[in-house]
Design a protein around this motif. Structure first.
Motif, mmCIF file in Angstrom:
data_model
loop_
_atom_site.group_PDB
_atom_site.id
_atom_site.type_symbol
_atom_site.label_atom_id
_atom_site.label_comp_id
_atom_site.label_asym_id
_atom_site.label_seq_id
_atom_site.Cartn_x
_atom_site.Cartn_y
_atom_site.Cartn_z
ATOM 1 N N SER A 1 0.795 -1.227 0.000
ATOM 2 C CA SER A 1 0.000 0.000 0.000
ATOM 3 C C SER A 1 0.832 1.285 0.000
ATOM 4 O O SER A 1 0.320 2.345 -0.328
ATOM 5 C CB SER A 1 -0.939 0.001 1.210
ATOM 6 N N ASP A 2 2.123 1.185 0.378
ATOM 7 C CA ASP A 2 2.968 2.379 0.446
ATOM 8 C C ASP A 2 4.411 1.983 0.179
ATOM 9 O O ASP A 2 5.054 1.365 1.021
ATOM 10 C CB ASP A 2 2.838 3.038 1.820
ATOM 11 N N ARG A 3 4.915 2.334 -1.007
ATOM 12 C CA ARG A 3 6.265 1.915 -1.404
ATOM 13 C C ARG A 3 7.354 2.468 -0.495
ATOM 14 O O ARG A 3 8.466 1.956 -0.472
ATOM 15 C CB ARG A 3 6.559 2.349 -2.839
ATOM 16 N N ARG A 4 7.052 3.509 0.273
ATOM 17 C CA ARG A 4 8.048 4.076 1.183
ATOM 18 C C ARG A 4 8.240 3.226 2.431
ATOM 19 O O ARG A 4 9.205 3.396 3.163
ATOM 20 C CB ARG A 4 7.636 5.491 1.604
ATOM 21 N N VAL A 5 7.315 2.318 2.666
ATOM 22 C CA VAL A 5 7.321 1.495 3.879
ATOM 23 C C VAL A 5 7.911 0.126 3.577
ATOM 24 O O VAL A 5 7.563 -0.501 2.577
ATOM 25 C CB VAL A 5 5.889 1.344 4.449
ATOM 26 N N THR A 6 8.813 -0.313 4.448
ATOM 27 C CA THR A 6 9.371 -1.660 4.347
ATOM 28 C C THR A 6 8.782 -2.509 5.462
ATOM 29 O O THR A 6 8.869 -2.150 6.637
ATOM 30 C CB THR A 6 10.901 -1.626 4.485
ATOM 31 N N ASN A 7 8.158 -3.606 5.089
ATOM 32 C CA ASN A 7 7.631 -4.552 6.068
ATOM 33 C C ASN A 7 8.669 -5.636 6.334
ATOM 34 O O ASN A 7 9.430 -6.019 5.440
ATOM 35 C CB ASN A 7 6.338 -5.199 5.569
ATOM 36 N N LEU A 8 8.666 -6.117 7.542
ATOM 37 C CA LEU A 8 9.539 -7.206 7.947
ATOM 38 C C LEU A 8 8.700 -8.458 8.105
ATOM 39 O O LEU A 8 7.625 -8.420 8.709
ATOM 40 C CB LEU A 8 10.221 -6.854 9.271
ATOM 41 N N VAL A 9 9.198 -9.561 7.550
ATOM 42 C CA VAL A 9 8.462 -10.821 7.559
ATOM 43 C C VAL A 9 9.389 -11.912 8.079
ATOM 44 O O VAL A 9 10.534 -12.036 7.627
ATOM 45 C CB VAL A 9 7.974 -11.173 6.130
ATOM 46 N N ILE A 10 8.893 -12.707 8.999
ATOM 47 C CA ILE A 10 9.680 -13.828 9.505
ATOM 48 C C ILE A 10 9.676 -14.948 8.457
ATOM 49 O O ILE A 10 8.664 -15.170 7.786
ATOM 50 C CB ILE A 10 9.135 -14.305 10.875
ATOM 51 N N THR A 11 10.789 -15.618 8.308
ATOM 52 C CA THR A 11 10.894 -16.737 7.369
ATOM 53 C C THR A 11 10.559 -18.040 8.095
ATOM 54 O O THR A 11 10.498 -18.068 9.337
ATOM 55 C CB THR A 11 12.318 -16.836 6.801
ATOM 56 N N PRO A 12 10.366 -19.134 7.364
ATOM 57 C CA PRO A 12 10.167 -20.425 8.031
ATOM 58 C C PRO A 12 11.325 -20.769 8.987
ATOM 59 O O PRO A 12 11.091 -21.302 10.072
ATOM 60 C CB PRO A 12 10.066 -21.410 6.865
ATOM 61 N N ALA A 13 12.557 -20.437 8.596
ATOM 62 C CA ALA A 13 13.696 -20.688 9.491
ATOM 63 C C ALA A 13 13.578 -19.855 10.765
ATOM 64 O O ALA A 13 13.913 -20.321 11.864
ATOM 65 C CB ALA A 13 15.012 -20.382 8.780
ATOM 66 N N GLY A 14 13.088 -18.630 10.631
ATOM 67 C CA GLY A 14 12.876 -17.776 11.800
ATOM 68 C C GLY A 14 11.788 -18.320 12.704
ATOM 69 O O GLY A 14 11.901 -18.273 13.936
ATOM 70 N N GLU A 15 10.741 -18.861 12.110
ATOM 71 C CA GLU A 15 9.670 -19.477 12.900
ATOM 72 C C GLU A 15 10.195 -20.688 13.664
ATOM 73 O O GLU A 15 9.879 -20.882 14.847
ATOM 74 C CB GLU A 15 8.507 -19.888 11.998
ATOM 75 N N GLN A 16 10.998 -21.519 12.999
ATOM 76 C CA GLN A 16 11.570 -22.690 13.661
ATOM 77 C C GLN A 16 12.470 -22.285 14.822
ATOM 78 O O GLN A 16 12.441 -22.904 15.886
ATOM 79 C CB GLN A 16 12.351 -23.541 12.667
ATOM 80 N N LEU A 17 13.262 -21.238 14.624
ATOM 81 C CA LEU A 17 14.155 -20.783 15.680
ATOM 82 C C LEU A 17 13.360 -20.215 16.853
ATOM 83 O O LEU A 17 13.705 -20.454 18.019
ATOM 84 C CB LEU A 17 15.143 -19.750 15.146
ATOM 85 N N THR A 18 12.276 -19.497 16.554
ATOM 86 C CA THR A 18 11.418 -18.976 17.613
ATOM 87 C C THR A 18 10.823 -20.128 18.418
ATOM 88 O O THR A 18 10.774 -20.077 19.655
ATOM 89 C CB THR A 18 10.298 -18.102 17.022
ATOM 90 N N ASP A 19 10.397 -21.183 17.743
ATOM 91 C CA ASP A 19 9.877 -22.367 18.436
ATOM 92 C C ASP A 19 10.954 -22.996 19.321
ATOM 93 O O ASP A 19 10.677 -23.423 20.443
ATOM 94 C CB ASP A 19 9.377 -23.411 17.429
ATOM 95 N N ALA A 20 12.183 -23.054 18.818
ATOM 96 C CA ALA A 20 13.289 -23.629 19.592
ATOM 97 C C ALA A 20 13.558 -22.810 20.845
ATOM 98 O O ALA A 20 13.801 -23.372 21.926
ATOM 99 C CB ALA A 20 14.551 -23.719 18.728
ATOM 100 N N ILE A 21 13.510 -21.496 20.721
ATOM 101 C CA ILE A 21 13.710 -20.629 21.885
ATOM 102 C C ILE A 21 12.617 -20.874 22.913
ATOM 103 O O ILE A 21 12.891 -21.066 24.100
ATOM 104 C CB ILE A 21 13.757 -19.145 21.459
ATOM 105 N N ARG A 22 11.387 -20.877 22.457
ATOM 106 C CA ARG A 22 10.261 -21.100 23.380
ATOM 107 C C ARG A 22 10.379 -22.455 24.078
ATOM 108 O O ARG A 22 10.091 -22.576 25.267
ATOM 109 C CB ARG A 22 8.941 -21.014 22.627
ATOM 110 N N ALA A 23 10.815 -23.467 23.350
ATOM 111 C CA ALA A 23 10.946 -24.807 23.929
ATOM 112 C C ALA A 23 12.028 -24.854 25.010
ATOM 113 O O ALA A 23 11.950 -25.668 25.931
ATOM 114 C CB ALA A 23 11.256 -25.828 22.835
#
Length: 129
Positions: free
Chosen positions: A76-98
């Motif tokens: 919606s706005d080319r001036r804005v950069t969104n950050l998106v977690i990757t599948p590897a980031g999701e796996q690492l987040t799960d590992a941290i929580r565990a």
């Protein structure tokens, strides 16, 4: 207030140790945790993490280098950069929580109903009206 402060301190300590075991700083781990909820603009992430936008840039640069997040232009706005977690980031987040053993041990002292009630109460306390 004291019990909430003690609880948050214990959680943060547990989280910091778990993140470090995955070679992340607490700030990098927190960024991944926020992104786990969905894409976030750089500026919004800085506000959520209560830090300067330039600090977020460094945090994201390191996470991106490890393939844990990616930057995407906003549709919606080319001036804005969104950050998106990757599948590897999701796996690492799960590992941290565990690895958050102290937190899991504390929560296991509550029944399923009590855990749900705690979630409901915390949402009421921390969700703006």
């Amino acid at each position: 207030m004291e019990l909430l402060s003690l609880s948050l301190g214990a959680y943060y300590g547990d989280f910091t140790l778990a993140a470090a075991s995955e070679h992340l700083t607490a700030s990098q781990g927190k960024a991944l945790t926020v992104l786990r909820r969905g894409p976030v603009a750089m500026r919004a992430l800085a506000e959520i993490m209560a830090c300067d936008a330039s600090n977020v840039t460094g945090i994201i640069d390191r996470l991106e280098k490890r393939g844990l997040v990616r930057r995407e232009p906003s549709a919606s706005d080319r001036r804005v950069t969104n950050l998106v977690i990757t599948p590897a980031g999701e796996q690492l987040t799960d590992a941290i929580r565990a690895k958050m053993h102290a937190t899991h041990e504390g929560l296991s002292r509550l029944s399923d109903e009590e855990q749900a009630q705690l979630g409901t109460l915390l949402n009421r306390v921390f969700t703006p009206r």
